[in-house]
Design an enzyme around this catalytic site. Structure first.
Site, PDB file in Angstrom:
ATOM      1  N   TYR A 192       7.423   3.129  32.618  1.00  0.00           N
ATOM      2  CA  TYR A 192       6.623   4.203  33.231  1.00  0.00           C
ATOM      3  C   TYR A 192       6.230   3.903  34.669  1.00  0.00           C
ATOM      4  O   TYR A 192       6.428   4.693  35.569  1.00  0.00           O
ATOM      5  CB  TYR A 192       5.299   4.317  32.461  1.00  0.00           C
ATOM      6  CG  TYR A 192       5.303   5.192  31.278  1.00  0.00           C
ATOM      7  CD1 TYR A 192       5.726   4.719  30.056  1.00  0.00           C
ATOM      8  CD2 TYR A 192       4.826   6.486  31.373  1.00  0.00           C
ATOM      9  CE1 TYR A 192       5.683   5.526  28.951  1.00  0.00           C
ATOM     10  CE2 TYR A 192       4.783   7.299  30.266  1.00  0.00           C
ATOM     11  CZ  TYR A 192       5.214   6.817  29.054  1.00  0.00           C
ATOM     12  OH  TYR A 192       5.166   7.624  27.974  1.00  0.00           O
ATOM     13  N   HIS A 450       4.855  36.286  34.327  1.00  0.00           N
ATOM     14  CA  HIS A 450       6.072  36.116  35.125  1.00  0.00           C
ATOM     15  C   HIS A 450       5.681  36.097  36.596  1.00  0.00           C
ATOM     16  O   HIS A 450       4.786  36.862  36.988  1.00  0.00           O
ATOM     17  CB  HIS A 450       7.013  37.304  34.843  1.00  0.00           C
ATOM     18  CG  HIS A 450       8.180  37.378  35.768  1.00  0.00           C
ATOM     19  ND1 HIS A 450       9.304  36.598  35.604  1.00  0.00           N
ATOM     20  CD2 HIS A 450       8.394  38.129  36.902  1.00  0.00           C
ATOM     21  CE1 HIS A 450      10.173  36.870  36.565  1.00  0.00           C
ATOM     22  NE2 HIS A 450       9.642  37.794  37.361  1.00  0.00           N
TER      23      HIS A 450
HETATM   24  N1  LIG Z   1       2.382   8.796  32.986  1.00  0.00           N
HETATM   25  C1  LIG Z   1       1.709   7.975  32.205  1.00  0.00           C
HETATM   26  O1  LIG Z   1       1.110   8.378  31.231  1.00  0.00           O
HETATM   27  C2  LIG Z   1       1.677   6.517  32.542  1.00  0.00           C
HETATM   28  C3  LIG Z   1       2.035   6.076  33.806  1.00  0.00           C
HETATM   29  C4  LIG Z   1       2.031   4.710  34.076  1.00  0.00           C
HETATM   30  C5  LIG Z   1       1.646   3.835  33.085  1.00  0.00           C
HETATM   31  N2  LIG Z   1       1.285   4.293  31.876  1.00  0.00           N
HETATM   32  C6  LIG Z   1       0.924   3.351  30.800  1.00  0.00           C
HETATM   33  O2  LIG Z   1       0.940   2.026  31.286  1.00  0.00           O
HETATM   34  C7  LIG Z   1       1.713   1.225  30.401  1.00  0.00           C
HETATM   35  C8  LIG Z   1       2.355   0.091  31.158  1.00  0.00           C
HETATM   36  O3  LIG Z   1       3.426   0.571  31.984  1.00  0.00           O
HETATM   37  P1  LIG Z   1       4.628  -0.368  32.397  1.00  0.00           P
HETATM   38  O4  LIG Z   1       5.641   0.452  33.097  1.00  0.00           O
HETATM   39  O5  LIG Z   1       4.099  -1.592  33.070  1.00  0.00           O
HETATM   40  O6  LIG Z   1       5.154  -0.886  30.998  1.00  0.00           O
HETATM   41  P2  LIG Z   1       6.326  -0.362  30.032  1.00  0.00           P
HETATM   42  O7  LIG Z   1       6.133  -1.113  28.779  1.00  0.00           O
HETATM   43  O8  LIG Z   1       6.402   1.113  30.012  1.00  0.00           O
HETATM   44  O9  LIG Z   1       7.679  -0.864  30.740  1.00  0.00           O
HETATM   45  C9  LIG Z   1       7.927  -2.215  31.026  1.00  0.00           C
HETATM   46  C10 LIG Z   1       9.408  -2.352  31.337  1.00  0.00           C
HETATM   47  O10 LIG Z   1       9.625  -3.623  31.930  1.00  0.00           O
HETATM   48  C11 LIG Z   1      10.802  -4.193  31.379  1.00  0.00           C
HETATM   49  N3  LIG Z   1      10.692  -5.648  31.550  1.00  0.00           N
HETATM   50  C12 LIG Z   1       9.850  -6.497  30.913  1.00  0.00           C
HETATM   51  N4  LIG Z   1      10.013  -7.749  31.411  1.00  0.00           N
HETATM   52  C13 LIG Z   1      10.961  -7.685  32.371  1.00  0.00           C
HETATM   53  C14 LIG Z   1      11.536  -8.635  33.255  1.00  0.00           C
HETATM   54  N5  LIG Z   1      11.182  -9.923  33.244  1.00  0.00           N
HETATM   55  N6  LIG Z   1      12.495  -8.205  34.116  1.00  0.00           N
HETATM   56  C15 LIG Z   1      12.875  -6.907  34.158  1.00  0.00           C
HETATM   57  N7  LIG Z   1      12.348  -5.959  33.337  1.00  0.00           N
HETATM   58  C16 LIG Z   1      11.404  -6.347  32.466  1.00  0.00           C
HETATM   59  C17 LIG Z   1      10.809  -3.706  29.933  1.00  0.00           C
HETATM   60  O11 LIG Z   1      12.114  -3.765  29.394  1.00  0.00           O
HETATM   61  C18 LIG Z   1      10.291  -2.275  30.096  1.00  0.00           C
HETATM   62  O12 LIG Z   1      11.334  -1.367  30.357  1.00  0.00           O
HETATM   63  C19 LIG Z   1       2.714   2.179  29.768  1.00  0.00           C
HETATM   64  O13 LIG Z   1       3.071   1.755  28.482  1.00  0.00           O
HETATM   65  C20 LIG Z   1       1.986   3.490  29.713  1.00  0.00           C
HETATM   66  O14 LIG Z   1       1.365   3.681  28.480  1.00  0.00           O
HETATM   67  C21 LIG Z   1       1.308   5.620  31.574  1.00  0.00           C
END
Ligand SMILES: NC(=O)c1ccc[n+]([C@@H]2O[C@H](COP(=O)([O-])OP(=O)(O)OC[C@H]3O[C@@H](n4cnc5c(N)ncnc54)[C@H](O)[C@@H]3O)[C@@H](O)[C@H]2O)c1
Ligand SMILES: Cc1cc2nc3c(=O)[nH]c(=O)nc-3n(C[C@H](O)[C@H](O)[C@H](O)COP(=O)(O)OP(=O)(O)OC[C@H]3O[C@@H](n4cnc5c(N)ncnc54)[C@H](O)[C@@H]3O)c2cc1C
Length: 463
Positions: A192, A450
């Site tokens: 995200y 609309h």
């Molecule tokens: N629009 C929204 O509602 C929104 C927006 C931003 C964040 N959030 C919340 O914040 C939380 C945290 O967000 P996030 O993006 O940090 O976490 P996330 O869990 O969504 O994504 C983390 C990503 O990092 C990757 N990853 C992990 N370790 C890695 C590494 N060493 N090298 C490369 N890739 C790696 C994982 O495979 C995963 O795809 C989200 O789960 C979400 O609930 C929500």
């Protein structure tokens, strides 16, 4: 160091952390005549993560980037939005005669006693409170029959050599407080935060590279929609490396180099977006009967009760979905347990929609077609490309695809994936239809104004 003596302050309810659930519950409890202590470790966090360092500032930046503001002007707008909300939230609680906002880091001394330590406003102060060798005398000691843990989550910084000490390293918090836009940004992670920041920084003009460990972006989304969204992000100029190992980070004079299994990537900033973990470090849980899970999350039951009597956990700290509206719904559960009939639980929240605020937005509720089939449901799918919806001309954005999945036997919508402008609003209508078991034919035949994006539902549900 602490004891239940005459200096211990008695409250009806102690809330640890000024998060969404906690602050909302503090007001509700005050209305019931309860005396509430709300402990917050940082004045910069009055009102919690969402308004200060997450949803609100990030979406202010996304909107500003789409409106063509410069990065500096967008930051100035963001700053005024956050300052206003922080102050408003502080006064919402502090001006209430039944609520004391207490500055400091809270740490359990026992199941119903909480010490409050001075905070140095850095993340180190949690660790200092955790470590008896560092632990100063508590500023105050509080007790209550009911204590609510609402301490949120914190960025995970993986153990990549050179990363933690890099002066170019940012988490989302620092990325939302930059003085200048980095010309090139390397993002570690592809979830995200990575996608939203990649989209936003790219729109401002930063050259963005996303390094994701797994082979696929948005693996849980409808495959066709995820592919379209990724293609659009690529077309906008974002570079993705998938299935990549980030090996080390090396600071240079004015740039940083990220060494990976797919080569070296240089930038003026490296943003870490590899997930957020529940914030339980330094909370003194070892002094209580509160149990935690594998990721440090506070374990709770359907009523948000922890394993210690009278102690509850709400929001990100209890693990599971990390969204502000889940924390808000946790408040509803507490209100129902404390002041209602106890009917609301985590088991009856209804369908939980979400949006990824890339441009355009990708929103989702319920099952994809593939997931519904895996569950053995007899489903049919329909799709409408956004460029066939009249409103797209006004939005000046033809990108996107709307999809819906309907159960043939119940005639109910079981899922929707909406990739396109304004989908963050539209998805909530479909959630309501699903929660209320409204047949898809109602939405198909409903009158919508609309020219709007929602009128596309007439065609989308024309199955
Ligand atoms: N629009 C929204 O509602 C929104 C927006 C931003 C964040 N959030 C919340 O914040 C939380 C945290 O967000 P996030 O993006 O940090 O976490 P996330 O869990 O969504 O994504 C983390 C990503 O990092 C990757 N990853 C992990 N370790 C890695 C590494 N060493 N090298 C490369 N890739 C790696 C994982 O495979 C995963 O795809 C989200 O789960 C979400 O609930 C929500
Ligand atoms: C960049 C980013 C963007 C996001 N965008 C969205 C979005 O668009 N939509 C959405 O729904 N969600 C979004 N999220 C997730 C959302 O921000 C969180 O799910 C939500 O803020 C969690 O709220 P909470 O109630 O758990 O507690 P929080 O709001 O995190 O509050 C916890 C508070 O506890 C304080 N605290 C911690 N430990 C202690 C202690 N020991 N003593 C005293 N105080 C303490 C902290 O300082 C903090 O103020 C985003 C997250 C990030 C990082």
């Amino acid at each position: 160091m602490t004891s239940m003596d005459q200096t211990t302050q008695q409250y009806d309810i102690i809330i640890i952390g000024f998060g969404k659930a906690g602050k909302t519950f503090a007001k509700a409890a005050s209305k019931q005549g309860k005396k509430v202590a709300a402990v917050e470790r940082s004045a910069a966090m009055y009102g919690g993560t969402c308004i200060n360092i997450a949803c609100i500032p990030s979406k202010t930046m996304v909107m500003a980037s789409n409106q063509g503001l410069s990065f500096d002007d967008a930051m100035a707008r963001k700053h005024s939005v956050v300052t206003a909300l922080n102050g408003k939230n502080y006064h919402m609680l502090a001006d209430d005669e039944n609520i004391d906002v207490i500055d400091g880091v809270a740490r359990f001394a026992s199941n119903n006693v909480v010490d409050v330590f001075a905070s140095d406003e850095s993340d180190e102060s949690d660790a200092a409170a955790a470590d008896p060798a560092h632990a100063q005398k508590p500023l105050r000691t509080l007790t209550a029959e009911r204590i609510i843990i609402n301490t949120g989550a914190t960025s995970i910084v993986p153990d990549i050599p050179g990363l933690r000490d890099s002066r170019y390293m940012l988490t989302s918090t620092e990325a939302l407080d930059l003085e200048h836009m980095p010309k090139r940004t390397v993002i570690i992670g592809g979830g995200y935060i990575a996608l939203e920041f990649a989209s936003m920084l790219n729109t401002f003009g930063s050259e963005v590279t996303v390094l994701e460990r797994s082979e696929k972006l948005m693996p849980r989304e409808d495959a066709e929609i995820a592919a379209q969204a990724v293609a659009d992000l690529k077309a906008a100029g974002i570079h993705f490396e998938l299935g990549v190992d980030t090996l080390s980070v090396e600071d240079g004079e004015s740039t940083v180099t990220v060494h990976t299994s797919a080569g070296d990537f240089e930038g003026e900033a490296v943003l870490v977006a590899t997930g957020r973990r529940p914030r339980t470090e330094g909370l003194g849980l070892e002094n209580t009967d509160i149990r935690t899970g594998e990721r440090g999350e506070v374990l709770v039951n359907e009523k948000l009760e922890t394993t210690a009597p009278g102690v509850y956990a709400v929001g990100d700290v209890k693990g599971g979905l990390q969204f502000t509206y889940i924390s808000l719904d946790d408040f509803r559960i507490l209100r129902s347990q404390f002041f209602g009939q106890g009917e609301r639980t985590t088991a009856n929240r209804g369908h939980i929609p979400y949006s990824v605020f890339i441009t355009p937005t990708l929103s989702r509720v319920g099952l994809t077609f593939a997931q519904a089939q895996e569950r053995g449901l007899d489903v049919v799918e329909n799709a409408v490309p956004v460029n066939t919806i009249p409103r797209h001309k006004i939005n000046n954005d033809p990108r996107g695809l709307f999809k819906v999945v309907v159960d043939r036997s119940t005639k109910e919508i079981v899922g929707a994936s909406l990739y396109g402008a304004q989908s963050e609003e539209l998805i909530n209508y479909l959630k309501m239809a699903m929660d209320n078991h409204i047949p898809y034919t109602y939405v198909r035949d409903a009158i919508f104004t609309h020219p709007t994006m929602s009128e596309s539902f007439n065609d989308l549900l024309n199955i």
